[in-house]
Write a protein that holds these residues in place. Sequence first.
Motif, PDB file in Angstrom:
ATOM      1  N   ASP A   1       0.825  -1.205   0.000  1.00  0.00           N
ATOM      2  CA  ASP A   1       0.000   0.000   0.000  1.00  0.00           C
ATOM      3  C   ASP A   1       0.866   1.265   0.000  1.00  0.00           C
ATOM      4  OD1 ASP A   1      -2.246  -1.561   0.036  1.00  0.00           O
ATOM      5  OD2 ASP A   1      -2.611  -1.356   2.194  1.00  0.00           O
ATOM      6  N   LEU A   2       1.951   1.238   0.758  1.00  0.00           N
ATOM      7  CA  LEU A   2       2.840   2.400   0.792  1.00  0.00           C
ATOM      8  C   LEU A   2       3.455   2.676  -0.574  1.00  0.00           C
ATOM      9  CD1 LEU A   2       4.698   1.972   4.207  1.00  0.00           C
ATOM     10  CD2 LEU A   2       2.906   3.612   3.627  1.00  0.00           C
ATOM     11  N   SER A   3       3.709   1.618  -1.317  1.00  0.00           N
ATOM     12  CA  SER A   3       4.291   1.779  -2.656  1.00  0.00           C
ATOM     13  C   SER A   3       3.369   2.597  -3.552  1.00  0.00           C
ATOM     14  CB  SER A   3       4.551   0.414  -3.293  1.00  0.00           C
ATOM     15  OG  SER A   3       5.476  -0.323  -2.522  1.00  0.00           O
ATOM     16  N   SER A   4       2.075   2.503  -3.313  1.00  0.00           N
ATOM     17  CA  SER A   4       1.127   3.255  -4.135  1.00  0.00           C
ATOM     18  C   SER A   4       0.942   4.687  -3.646  1.00  0.00           C
ATOM     19  CB  SER A   4      -0.231   2.536  -4.153  1.00  0.00           C
ATOM     20  OG  SER A   4      -0.820   2.533  -2.852  1.00  0.00           O
ATOM     21  N   HIS A   5       1.334   4.971  -2.417  1.00  0.00           N
ATOM     22  CA  HIS A   5       1.148   6.307  -1.852  1.00  0.00           C
ATOM     23  C   HIS A   5       2.345   7.222  -2.079  1.00  0.00           C
ATOM     24  CE1 HIS A   5      -2.687   5.611  -0.012  1.00  0.00           C
ATOM     25  NE2 HIS A   5      -2.249   4.653   0.779  1.00  0.00           N
ATOM     26  N   PHE A   6       3.555   6.669  -2.043  1.00  0.00           N
ATOM     27  CA  PHE A   6       4.751   7.511  -2.065  1.00  0.00           C
ATOM     28  C   PHE A   6       5.436   7.487  -3.425  1.00  0.00           C
ATOM     29  CE2 PHE A   6       3.976   7.085   2.407  1.00  0.00           C
ATOM     30  CZ  PHE A   6       4.305   8.341   2.890  1.00  0.00           C
ATOM     31  N   ASP A   7       5.739   8.687  -3.913  1.00  0.00           N
ATOM     32  CA  ASP A   7       6.398   8.831  -5.211  1.00  0.00           C
ATOM     33  C   ASP A   7       7.904   8.653  -5.114  1.00  0.00           C
ATOM     34  OD1 ASP A   7       4.010   9.814  -6.865  1.00  0.00           O
ATOM     35  OD2 ASP A   7       4.017  11.231  -5.204  1.00  0.00           O
ATOM     36  N   LEU A   8       8.474   8.937  -3.949  1.00  0.00           N
ATOM     37  CA  LEU A   8       9.923   8.820  -3.765  1.00  0.00           C
ATOM     38  C   LEU A   8      10.212   8.535  -2.297  1.00  0.00           C
ATOM     39  CD1 LEU A   8      12.830   9.112  -4.867  1.00  0.00           C
ATOM     40  CD2 LEU A   8      12.692  11.552  -4.337  1.00  0.00           C
ATOM     41  N   VAL A   9      11.024   7.507  -2.059  1.00  0.00           N
ATOM     42  CA  VAL A   9      11.452   7.160  -0.704  1.00  0.00           C
ATOM     43  C   VAL A   9      12.961   7.341  -0.630  1.00  0.00           C
ATOM     44  CG1 VAL A   9      11.572   5.366   1.063  1.00  0.00           C
ATOM     45  CG2 VAL A   9       9.544   5.545  -0.401  1.00  0.00           C
ATOM     46  N   LEU A  10      13.390   8.284   0.203  1.00  0.00           N
ATOM     47  CA  LEU A  10      14.809   8.556   0.391  1.00  0.00           C
ATOM     48  C   LEU A  10      15.400   7.546   1.371  1.00  0.00           C
ATOM     49  CD1 LEU A  10      14.509  12.435   0.904  1.00  0.00           C
ATOM     50  CD2 LEU A  10      14.495  11.151  -1.252  1.00  0.00           C
ATOM     51  N   ILE A  11      16.718   7.365   1.320  1.00  0.00           N
ATOM     52  CA  ILE A  11      17.420   6.431   2.204  1.00  0.00           C
ATOM     53  C   ILE A  11      18.512   7.203   2.946  1.00  0.00           C
ATOM     54  CG2 ILE A  11      18.788   4.323   2.369  1.00  0.00           C
ATOM     55  CD1 ILE A  11      15.948   3.758   1.503  1.00  0.00           C
ATOM     56  N   THR A  12      18.468   7.147   4.270  1.00  0.00           N
ATOM     57  CA  THR A  12      19.406   7.920   5.081  1.00  0.00           C
ATOM     58  C   THR A  12      20.855   7.584   4.771  1.00  0.00           C
ATOM     59  OG1 THR A  12      17.771   7.967   6.859  1.00  0.00           O
ATOM     60  CG2 THR A  12      20.049   8.500   7.454  1.00  0.00           C
ATOM     61  N   GLU A  13      21.144   6.298   4.607  1.00  0.00           N
ATOM     62  CA  GLU A  13      22.528   5.867   4.382  1.00  0.00           C
ATOM     63  C   GLU A  13      23.088   6.390   3.062  1.00  0.00           C
ATOM     64  OE1 GLU A  13      20.868   3.627   7.529  1.00  0.00           O
ATOM     65  OE2 GLU A  13      20.100   3.816   5.489  1.00  0.00           O
ATOM     66  N   TYR A  14      22.244   6.805   2.161  1.00  0.00           N
ATOM     67  CA  TYR A  14      22.660   7.348   0.857  1.00  0.00           C
ATOM     68  C   TYR A  14      22.001   8.717   0.699  1.00  0.00           C
ATOM     69  CZ  TYR A  14      23.534   2.368   0.631  1.00  0.00           C
ATOM     70  OH  TYR A  14      23.940   1.094   0.935  1.00  0.00           O
ATOM     71  N   PHE A  15      22.298   9.588   1.665  1.00  0.00           N
ATOM     72  CA  PHE A  15      21.571  10.843   1.765  1.00  0.00           C
ATOM     73  C   PHE A  15      21.827  11.759   0.572  1.00  0.00           C
ATOM     74  CE2 PHE A  15      20.672  15.061   3.666  1.00  0.00           C
ATOM     75  CZ  PHE A  15      19.367  14.824   4.074  1.00  0.00           C
ATOM     76  N   GLU A  16      23.065  11.844   0.138  1.00  0.00           N
ATOM     77  CA  GLU A  16      23.364  12.732  -0.994  1.00  0.00           C
ATOM     78  C   GLU A  16      22.708  12.239  -2.273  1.00  0.00           C
ATOM     79  OE1 GLU A  16      27.783  14.272   0.391  1.00  0.00           O
ATOM     80  OE2 GLU A  16      27.468  12.201  -0.214  1.00  0.00           O
ATOM     81  N   GLU A  17      22.788  10.938  -2.515  1.00  0.00           N
ATOM     82  CA  GLU A  17      22.102  10.377  -3.692  1.00  0.00           C
ATOM     83  C   GLU A  17      20.590  10.604  -3.594  1.00  0.00           C
ATOM     84  OE1 GLU A  17      25.910   7.998  -3.146  1.00  0.00           O
ATOM     85  OE2 GLU A  17      24.330   8.825  -1.861  1.00  0.00           O
ATOM     86  N   SER A  18      20.068  10.506  -2.366  1.00  0.00           N
ATOM     87  CA  SER A  18      18.636  10.733  -2.165  1.00  0.00           C
ATOM     88  C   SER A  18      18.248  12.154  -2.547  1.00  0.00           C
ATOM     89  CB  SER A  18      18.267  10.472  -0.703  1.00  0.00           C
ATOM     90  OG  SER A  18      18.399   9.103  -0.366  1.00  0.00           O
ATOM     91  N   LEU A  19      19.068  13.127  -2.159  1.00  0.00           N
ATOM     92  CA  LEU A  19      18.754  14.514  -2.473  1.00  0.00           C
ATOM     93  C   LEU A  19      18.833  14.789  -3.973  1.00  0.00           C
ATOM     94  CD1 LEU A  19      20.432  16.578   0.394  1.00  0.00           C
ATOM     95  CD2 LEU A  19      18.047  15.859   0.155  1.00  0.00           C
ATOM     96  N   ILE A  20      19.745  14.115  -4.657  1.00  0.00           N
ATOM     97  CA  ILE A  20      19.816  14.281  -6.118  1.00  0.00           C
ATOM     98  C   ILE A  20      18.544  13.741  -6.765  1.00  0.00           C
ATOM     99  CG2 ILE A  20      21.067  13.651  -8.214  1.00  0.00           C
ATOM    100  CD1 ILE A  20      22.498  15.675  -6.349  1.00  0.00           C
TER     101      ILE A  20
END
Length: 428
Positions: free
Chosen positions: A241-260
């Motif tokens: 269900d969460l997969s259908s709600h969220f367009d982007l899930v960031l990952i703390t361990e890869y914070f810079e890649e997440s921000l890009i």
Amino acid sequence: MAPGIKGKKCTLLILRLIFCFLLTNIMLMLYCFTNQTKVNISDSQEDTCPLRMTLTKTNMTPHSSTSQPEKCSPKVNIMFLKTHKTASSTVLNILFRFGEKHKLKFAFPDGRNDFFYPSPFLCSQVKDYRPGDCFNIVCNHMRFDPQEVAKLLPPDAVYITILRDPVDLFESSFHYYHRAVPLTWRIKGDDKLAEFLNDPQSYYSSDAFNSFYLRNLLFFDFGFDNNLEADDPRVAKAIHDLSSHFDLVLITEYFEESLILLKDKLCWTMEDILYFKLNARKSSSVSRLPPELRAKGLRWNGADWKLYQRFNTTFWARVEAYGRERMRQEVQELRRRNAKMKATCIEDGGAVEAQRIQDRRFLPWQPVGEASIMGYNIKSYIGPKFRTICEKMLTPEIQYLADLGVSLWLTRLWGWIKDAVFTVLPRL
């Protein structure tokens, strides 16, 4: 040990327990008082925010960057589910700066810095909410309810959140909140975390006050039952269900890649995602768990682990689609820009312990009975070109909310009580 010393320690312990009991009950009464009028106004479709009402009136023009070869329009309608102990405070600062810069409309809580967490979110918890009200950004702590959130935002809103390795998150949550979780008070020994993980069922009760901080905290933040076992079919359904709600899930361990990826998804610029790491603990307060305790931590937080695995996989699929080399270049540019800002804004080039922060505007909120969260000293002289942006990048969540006009009377009262009680107790 001399009888007098032993008696004094016992008296101190009893006084501490009495204070903690009274403090807990005071906060519960305050919570009930402030929450009694926060009821669900209506469930009708008429309460839902129509797209036409939230079109921004700011002069935001399409732009292009190295990550977007074609022109695109910056996204301004955003839901960020701020999860606990995941570097979400740093993301929040980015959203505050962007929203303030472009005069966007935030949905803020009333009287405190969260939406009456840990109660499930209701749109009526938004300050001055009326059915049909529309907002650009929702980003404060809440226990997620997608139907209620959807009433505040238009259909084109981008839903994002951030996850962290469940064992590291559990370790951080345990140490940050343990004084606020009565279940941990009777754990003996110097290493309470290891003692807990070696036999969690002896110290845990799902019905106890603030127990959600001790198991599957991510699952709880997303609005699900945090006591489900990892192999329960409801866990897999919740993740789906969460997969259908969220367009982007960031990952703390890869914070810079997440921000890009965030920049790309929202069609923002590199300037929009510059950051300083906020709300980080000093290294001496972090426990380095050995492999056997990490394994126990994963089993105890099995639902969070399944959630993390699923979205870690989708995260790297996004990175592949974005392009590994392109990502490497963008991360390198982000680091270069961040380093430049650090040299411009921060005295001595890095974070310092709370006791060394000279200006209380930049003093982050501290956990009960500790001062373990790091902060920054701003340089005494910064040219007018960078003074404002430096101050905003260094401002912690509570102070930034106040700057944005949010009433925080309950949060400040709680802060005064916890500081007063845990300052007085050691002297008794």
